[in-house]
Design an enzyme around this catalytic site. Structure first.
Site, mmCIF file in Angstrom:
data_model
loop_
_atom_site.group_PDB
_atom_site.id
_atom_site.type_symbol
_atom_site.label_atom_id
_atom_site.label_comp_id
_atom_site.label_asym_id
_atom_site.label_seq_id
_atom_site.Cartn_x
_atom_site.Cartn_y
_atom_site.Cartn_z
ATOM 1 N N HIS A 1 0.698 -1.259 -0.012
ATOM 2 C CA HIS A 1 0.051 -0.016 -0.020
ATOM 3 C C HIS A 1 0.786 1.415 0.162
ATOM 4 O O HIS A 1 2.114 1.195 0.146
ATOM 5 C CB HIS A 1 -1.000 0.068 1.172
ATOM 6 C CG HIS A 1 -0.258 -0.060 2.687
ATOM 7 N ND1 HIS A 1 0.367 1.068 2.947
ATOM 8 C CD2 HIS A 1 -0.109 -0.800 3.461
ATOM 9 C CE1 HIS A 1 0.965 0.758 4.118
ATOM 10 N NE2 HIS A 1 0.654 -0.220 4.424
ATOM 11 N N ASP B 1 -3.693 -19.656 12.606
ATOM 12 C CA ASP B 1 -2.729 -20.095 13.382
ATOM 13 C C ASP B 1 -2.665 -19.826 14.816
ATOM 14 O O ASP B 1 -2.640 -18.660 15.147
ATOM 15 C CB ASP B 1 -1.303 -19.771 12.834
ATOM 16 C CG ASP B 1 -0.096 -20.556 13.092
ATOM 17 O OD1 ASP B 1 0.338 -20.592 14.197
ATOM 18 O OD2 ASP B 1 0.528 -21.006 12.315
ATOM 19 N N SER C 1 2.116 -5.240 7.347
ATOM 20 C CA SER C 1 1.946 -4.646 5.892
ATOM 21 C C SER C 1 3.214 -5.199 4.995
ATOM 22 O O SER C 1 4.349 -4.891 5.201
ATOM 23 C CB SER C 1 2.160 -3.066 5.791
ATOM 24 O OG SER C 1 0.619 -2.856 5.637
#
Length: 407
Positions: A207, A333, A348
Site C-alpha cells: 500500500h 494459526d 504490511s
C-alpha cells in the site's frame, strides 16, 4: 458450420457473457465497505472504482487490441523480512500551524494568514530550493535579519503558487519564524513482500505511504530500506490495532533504494543478502484467476529478525477491485493468535503463499476483528514494480512513527 467456426463462435459468445457478468458484479463489490485499518497506519482509506475485466481462465488475458496473449509467468523469492523504511519528501511538507509569541506577547500565524494550508509543500524560499526542515528554518531566519518579506513557492493541490510572508521575531526561540510545523521525512517499520534476484528489484508494504498528519500520499524525493529487528509485539484488540515495535539494524545485511511510493506498495532496487529460510530459490507467482478460497501461509517476523511461517485462510477473493483490498484473509494459526492477536501494524507486506505460488501480501487489519484483514494480489505489485512489463509476452495471459518539528 465447420469445427473451427464453431469454436470461434463459442469463444466470442463466452467473452461477451463473461464481460457482461463482470460489469454486473462490479456494482456488488462497490458495496463491500469493510471497516479496516492499514497495518502500517499510513493509508487514506477510500472506496476505489472497479477495473475493467482483462484476465480469465488461467493464464489467458486480452491485450489492448482484444487479442489473446499468454503471459510469461515471473518467479520471485517471497520476503517476510522486517524492514525499516525512510522517505524523504519533495520539498518540505506543512503538517500544522505553530503560534509565534512576539516581543509584545501577542501570538501570530504569519504563514497561515498568507494562505498557506496544511498539506501544502514548500518548494523554495526566495528562489532557494527547500531541502529539509532545518535548512528552511535557517533560510527564513537569515533572510529576515532586516525584517524583510520573503516569498515561498508552494505546491497546493497540484498547483504551484507563490506566497509573500513577513516573518515574526520569536522571543522564545530568538529567531524569525513563520509559524508552521513542517516535516521533510517519514520513517517506520514494515515487511518485505518479494525480491527478484536477477534484477535486484524488491517490493514491500502492499500500500501507499501517506503522511500521518495530512493523510496525503508522500511525494517521494528519495527513500531507503534497511533490515530491522522486532523486540516486542503489542497485541491487537477490538477497536485498537496492535503493532510490531522495532528498530533499524546498524549492521543490516541488506539495504535498498526506494524509487516508487504507490497505491500497491513501495518498490526499488536492493543490495546485500536478503534471505528467507523457507524459500532459498524463486517460486512462481499466481495470477489472480488462480487464487482460490482456502488455506494459505504468510511469512513475517515477530521477534528479532527471524522469519516465521503461519497458517491463514483466504475467505474471499475480489478480482475486479481496483484498490489493494483484493482478498479477505483470516489468521488461523494458534501461535500467531496467541502472540499478536492476529494481524498487527508492521505486518504490511507479509507475503501470502498458496499451493507453492506467491499470491499476494497482507495490507490491512479489520479494526473490530484483528484475526481478519485484506490482502493485495501479487500480480498488482509486480505490475507496479514493472517486473511484469519487462517479461516477454507471446501471441495467444506500520506502522510509521513520525517526529513533529516546528519552524
Amino acid at each position: 458450420m465447420n469445427n473451427k467456426l464453431i469454436r470461434r463462435t463459442f469463444l466470442v459468445g463466452t467473452l461477451v457473457v463473461f464481460t457482461l457478468s463482470m460489469l454486473q458484479l462490479s456494482a456488488g463489490y462497490q458495496k463491500d465497505r469493510e471497516l479496516s485499518y492499514n497495518v502500517n497506519n499510513t493509508e487514506k482509506t477510500q472506496l476505489s472504482t472497479i477495473s475493467p475485466v482483462y484476465s480469465f481462465f488461467e493464464s489467458l488475458s486480452l491485450n489492448k487490441n482484444g487479442k489473446e496473449v499468454n503471459k510469461i509467468r515471473p518467479e520471485v523469492i517471497p520476503g517476510g523480512q522486517s524492514i525499516g523504511v525512510t522517505l524523504q519528501t519533495k520539498g518540505v511538507l506543512v503538517v500544522g500551524y505553530a503560534p509565534i509569541s512576539g516581543q509584545n506577547g501577542k501570538q501570530s500565524y504569519p504563514a497561515k494568514e498568507s494562505g498557506i494550508e496544511i498539506g501544502d509543500i514548500i518548494l523554495t524560499i526566495d528562489g532557494k530550493k527547500a531541502l529539509n526542515d532545518f535548512q528552511v528554518a535557517q533560510e527564513i531566519d537569515k533572510k529576515c535579519q532586516d525584517n524583510q518579506t520573503i516569498e515561498l513557492e508552494i505546491k497546493h493541490n497540484d498547483a504551484i503558487q507563490k506566497k509573500k510572508i513577513r516573518p515574526v521575531y520569536c522571543s522564545e526561540t530568538g529567531r524569525y519564524r513563520i509559524g508552521l510545523f513542517i516535516r521533510d521525512e517519514a520513517a517506520g517499520v514494515g515487511t518485505m513482500t518479494f525480491i527478484e534476484p536477477k534484477t535486484k528489484i524488491f517490493g514491500a508494504l502492499g500500500h501507499v505511504i501517506t503522511d500521518i498528519d495530512t493523510n496525503d500520499q508522500i511525494e517521494l524525493s528519495q527513500g531507503k530500506i534497511v533490515e530491522s529487528t522486532i523486540y516486542a509485539i503489542e497485541k491487537g484488540l477490538k477497536g485498537d490495532p496492535g503493532e510490531k515495535i522495532g528498530t533499524f539494524m546498524l549492521d543490516s545485511r541488506f539495504s535498498g533504494v526506494i524509487n516508487k511510493n504507490s497505491d500497491s506498495g513501495i518498490f526499488g532496487v536492493y543490495e546485500g543478502s536478503v534471505n528467507n529460510p523457507f524459500y532459498t530459490e524463486a517460486i512462481p507467482i499466481a495470477w489472480k484467476s488462480e487464487i482460490k478460497v482456502g488455506p494459505a501461509k504468510i511469512y513475517t517476523v515477530l521477534k528479532d529478525n527471524t522469519i516465521e511461517e503461519f497458517d491463514i485462510s483466504i475467505e474471499k477473493i475480489m478480482k475486479y477491485r481496483a484498490d489493494n483490498k483484493n482478498m479477505i484473509i483470516r489468521v488461523t494459526d494458534q501461535k500467531l493468535l496467541e502472540k499478536s492477536g492476529g494481524i498487527v501494524q508492521g505486518m504490511s507486506g507479509s507475503p501470502i503463499v498458496q499451493d507453492g505460488k506467491i499470491v499476494g501480501a497482507v495490507t490491512h487489519v479489520f479494526v473490530n476483528d484483528a484475526t481478519r484483514g485484506y490482502g493485495i494480489f501479487i500480480e498488482k505489485m509486480l505490475e507496479e514494480s514493472e517486473i511484469l512489463s519487462k517479461a516477454a509476452v507471446a501471441p495467444l495471459g506500520g506502522f510509521f512513527l513520525f517526529i513533529r518539528k516546528y519552524k
